[in-house]
Design a protein around this motif. Structure first.
Motif, PDB file in Angstrom:
ATOM      1  N   THR A  46       0.842  -1.185   0.000  1.00 29.32           N
ATOM      2  CA  THR A  46       0.000   0.000   0.000  1.00 29.32           C
ATOM      3  C   THR A  46       0.886   1.247   0.000  1.00 29.32           C
ATOM      4  N   ARG A  49       0.969   7.955   1.782  1.00 27.85           N
ATOM      5  CA  ARG A  49       0.569   9.305   1.384  1.00 27.85           C
ATOM      6  C   ARG A  49       1.324  10.313   2.232  1.00 27.85           C
ATOM      7  N   PRO A  74      -1.507  14.498  -1.786  1.00 26.75           N
ATOM      8  CA  PRO A  74      -1.231  13.290  -2.588  1.00 26.75           C
ATOM      9  C   PRO A  74      -2.367  13.063  -3.572  1.00 26.75           C
ATOM     10  N   ALA A  75      -2.035  12.523  -4.712  1.00 29.27           N
ATOM     11  CA  ALA A  75      -3.039  12.304  -5.756  1.00 29.27           C
ATOM     12  C   ALA A  75      -3.092  10.841  -6.133  1.00 29.27           C
ATOM     13  N   ASP A  76      -4.271  10.230  -5.975  1.00 28.12           N
ATOM     14  CA  ASP A  76      -4.438   8.829  -6.345  1.00 28.12           C
ATOM     15  C   ASP A  76      -4.190   8.626  -7.837  1.00 28.12           C
ATOM     16  N   SER A  77      -4.558   9.635  -8.621  1.00 25.74           N
ATOM     17  CA  SER A  77      -4.439   9.487 -10.072  1.00 25.74           C
ATOM     18  C   SER A  77      -2.994   9.612 -10.545  1.00 25.74           C
ATOM     19  N   VAL A  80       2.306   6.067  -8.902  1.00 25.11           N
ATOM     20  CA  VAL A  80       2.928   5.664  -7.647  1.00 25.11           C
ATOM     21  C   VAL A  80       4.407   5.445  -7.909  1.00 25.11           C
ATOM     22  N   PHE A  90       2.531   7.706  -3.020  1.00 30.95           N
ATOM     23  CA  PHE A  90       1.757   8.441  -4.011  1.00 30.95           C
ATOM     24  C   PHE A  90       2.519   9.718  -4.325  1.00 30.95           C
ATOM     25  N   ASN A  92       2.623  13.737  -5.510  1.00 29.14           N
ATOM     26  CA  ASN A  92       1.799  14.857  -5.047  1.00 29.14           C
ATOM     27  C   ASN A  92       1.396  15.760  -6.191  1.00 29.14           C
ATOM     28  N   GLU A 197      -8.515  16.761   1.799  1.00 31.95           N
ATOM     29  CA  GLU A 197      -7.561  16.296   0.799  1.00 31.95           C
ATOM     30  C   GLU A 197      -7.938  16.813  -0.567  1.00 31.95           C
TER      31      GLU A 197
END
Length: 199
Positions: A46, A49, A74-77, A80, A90, A92, A197
């Motif tokens: 995992t 962040r 942090p941006a999930d999109s 990584v 993640f 940023n 966030e």
């Protein structure tokens, strides 16, 4: 012959006792070092962040005082990244807003690591994250912001210093910062609440 056998039997306890005394004397130091086998470092699947951070500043520019708002999240999109120790993070995104003295918005843009891709070495592109953006200075019609891309580990000081130039017309350009007196481009700022966030 019988005499020799009796003599041997009589001397046997003395020999055994002598051997025991010799064994219980000084021990030879062993030069063999037995080290425990190192445990493999567990890495989590995992991604981590980094904190959501907000920073506010003012800058005197073009004869007026502008407000500068910076928010890192942090941006999930975003892609990584995996650092050299195998830890995943993640990347940023950083939103920069410049507000005029009357409260109207002059500039609003979200920056990502890809904006600086041409200025980064291959390793930093792969393992680094966008760390921060802060005010550098205002010169003539240009507002300069200092930025950095580097290791996500907070204990590391590995990063590449960069400059973002915003013109009075809102045009943006990027370059490496070659000066040694680089301002802190990874400010602590205000750590935002967990639910606050996104940029």
């Amino acid at each position: 012959m019988a005499y020799m056998r009796k003599l041997m039997l009589a001397l046997m306890p003395v020999c055994v006792a002598g051997a025991m005394v010799a064994c219980s004397g000084e021990k030879k130091e062993s030069t063999v070092i037995i080290a425990p086998k190192p445990e493999p470092v567990a890495t989590s699947d995992t991604p981590t962040r980094m904190d959501v951070v907000e920073h506010e500043d003012t800058v005197k520019w073009l004869g007026k005082v502008y407000k500068l708002f910076v928010k890192r999240a942090p941006a999930d999109s975003a892609s990584v990244v995996t650092d050299e120790q195998g830890h995943k993070y993640f990347d940023n995104l950083i939103r920069v807003r410049v507000v005029r003295p009357d409260g109207s918005e002059f500039f609003n843009r979200v920056f990502s690591k890809s904006d600086f891709s041409d200025l980064l070495d291959e390793n930093t592109r792969k393992t680094g994250v966008l760390l921060g953006v802060v005010k550098d200075r205002a010169e003539g019609e240009q507002l300069r912001l200092a930025a950095s891309v580097g290791a996500a580990d907070v204990l590391s000081d590995e990063y590449i210093p960069l400059l973002i130039t915003v013109t009075s017309h809102g045009d943006v350009s990027f370059q490496k910062d070659t000066k040694l007196d680089v301002v802190n481009v990874n400010p602590v700022g205000r750590v935002a609440e967990e639910e606050d966030e996104g940029v």
